[in-house]
Write an enzyme that holds these catalytic residues in place. Structure first.
Site, short mmCIF file in Angstrom:
data_model
loop_
_atom_site.label_atom_id
_atom_site.label_comp_id
_atom_site.label_asym_id
_atom_site.label_seq_id
_atom_site.Cartn_x
_atom_site.Cartn_y
_atom_site.Cartn_z
N HIS A 121 0.82 -1.22 0.00
CA HIS A 121 0.00 0.00 0.00
C HIS A 121 0.86 1.28 0.00
O HIS A 121 0.33 2.36 -0.24
CB HIS A 121 -0.92 0.05 1.23
CG HIS A 121 -1.99 -1.00 1.22
ND1 HIS A 121 -2.87 -1.15 0.18
CD2 HIS A 121 -2.32 -1.96 2.13
CE1 HIS A 121 -3.71 -2.16 0.45
NE2 HIS A 121 -3.38 -2.67 1.62
N ASP A 163 -2.67 -10.71 -2.51
CA ASP A 163 -3.20 -10.22 -1.23
C ASP A 163 -4.67 -9.83 -1.43
O ASP A 163 -5.09 -9.49 -2.54
CB ASP A 163 -2.38 -9.00 -0.80
CG ASP A 163 -2.75 -8.49 0.58
OD1 ASP A 163 -2.08 -8.87 1.55
OD2 ASP A 163 -3.73 -7.71 0.69
N HIS A 215 -6.15 -7.24 -0.60
CA HIS A 215 -6.31 -5.81 -0.85
C HIS A 215 -5.57 -5.40 -2.13
O HIS A 215 -4.55 -5.99 -2.47
CB HIS A 215 -5.77 -4.99 0.33
CG HIS A 215 -6.42 -5.30 1.63
ND1 HIS A 215 -5.94 -6.27 2.49
CD2 HIS A 215 -7.53 -4.79 2.22
CE1 HIS A 215 -6.73 -6.33 3.55
NE2 HIS A 215 -7.71 -5.45 3.42
N ASP A 225 -4.35 -12.95 3.62
CA ASP A 225 -5.66 -12.43 4.05
C ASP A 225 -6.76 -12.73 3.04
O ASP A 225 -7.93 -12.42 3.29
CB ASP A 225 -5.60 -10.92 4.35
CG ASP A 225 -4.88 -10.11 3.29
OD1 ASP A 225 -4.48 -10.68 2.25
OD2 ASP A 225 -4.70 -8.90 3.51
ZN ZN Z 1 -4.10 -7.29 2.55
#
Ligand code: ZN
Length: 333
Positions: free
Chosen positions: A120, A156, A158, A241
């Site tokens: 991120h 991932d 996200h 995740d």
């Molecule tokens: Zn994540």
């Protein structure tokens, strides 16, 4: 040749009740020796290496804020402690060590088990539990060392907004991300990069997307993505995740699903870039899933039998055919 790994647990990068906690590694740490991979020492990335991705103003302000830590630096929330600046340099350095071992020929492939995570973190700001973008720093380093094209695959849960931001205009880089749509950070729609078709590939998925969806994506999106870009090195943002019982997301993978996905990426690396592939840990907030998922990645990297822990999702899988077809049509895969 061997599979190498680095381990950067950053035990004092810790904040009470935060999901990105050193205890994520509690069940992995005692199993590390059993995988039979070669442990490399991680040394901190230099400021110059980090500055190939991040603006010097960000690097300096992070160092300053860590002196006044503990502190929360964004709404995710992302925390820093007094050691976080050094921990983040070591996480990036541990990732660099893995890739350099492969480029020098001393390892065939590798896995950087590091925290804090990185995908991120954008060039001008840290966010989403991430301080420095470990995988982006490593990709840029590989380009500096003579690799002409690097592909990053990010499974991932996200969207790796930071990695995409770092490379959206860099024709030597390609980025493909699968992620749950509608959660943090809110980016990663499939039509988001119209000027980089086939090179910036986003696969936004509904909650409940599981093993069947990901196997289709591996064959119908990852494979043509790699075939069309022809990378000389593949890097993988591995986030566990996307497991169905992760505490902060709602996707539907099992450990067997992570194995199939990881094995496909290793096979694509064998086919297209001499086996050169580095997995880099991102998220994953259940310690059991993180240990099992890491074991699945090592089995794929080392071409060993996968021992299925039998943790298939008890939920009915969401039908994702329409989105997979939209993504394939948009990119002409
Ligand atoms: Zn994540």
């Amino acid at each position: 040749m061997t599979t190498a790994y680095t381990f950067v647990p950053s035990p004092s990068h810790v904040y009470p009740d935060h999901p990105e906690h050193p205890s994520r590694f509690d069940l992995l740490t005692p199993r590390l020796d059993s995988f039979g991979a070669q442990k490399l020492n991680a040394k901190p990335a230099t400021r110059e290496e980090v500055a190939r991705i991040h603006h010097p103003t960000l690097i300096n302000s992070l160092e300053d804020i860590c002196k006044q830590a503990p502190a929360i630096i964004d709404y995710a929330p992302t925390f820093v402690t007094q050691t976080s600046f050094d921990d983040a340099l070591l996480a990036s350095g541990g990732t660099l060590s893995c890739t350099r071992a492969i480029l020098s020929g001393s390892a065939r492939n590798a896995f950087a088990l590091v925290r804090p995570p990185g995908h991120h973190a954008e060039p001008t700001h840290s966010m989403g539990f991430c301080i420095f973008n470990n995988i982006a720093i490593t990709a840029r380093d590989a380009l500096e060392r003579g690799i002409n094209r690097v592909a990053i695959v990010d499974y991932d849960a996200h969207h790796g907004n930071g990695t995409q931001a770092a490379f959206i205009d860099d024709e030597r880089m390609a980025y493909c991300s699968t992620h749950q749509w509608g959660i943090y950070p809110g980016t990663g729609w499939y039509e988001e990069a119209p000027n980089a078709k086939k090179r910036i590939v986003n696969v936004p998925l509904p909650a409940g997307s599981g093993d069947k969806t990901y196997e289709r994506i591996a064959n119908e999106i990852f494979a043509p993505f790699i075939q069309s870009f022809k990378p000389e090195l593949i890097l993988v943002s591995a986030g566990f995740d996307a497991h169905w019982n992760d505490p902060i997301t709602s996707l539907g993978l099992s450990t067997a699903g992570f194995f199939i996905l990881s094995k496909k990426l290793v096979d694509l690396a064998e086919e297209h870039c001499g086996g050169k592939i580095v997995f880099v840990l991102e998220g994953g907030y259940n310690a059991t899933n993180l240990a099992n998922g890491s074991a699945a990645v090592f089995a794929a990297l080392m071409n060993k039998d996968f021992v299925d822990p039998g943790d298939a999702s008890p939920h009915k899988e969401t039908d994702t055919s329409e989105m997979i077809e939209k993504v394939c049509t948009w990119h002409e895969f």
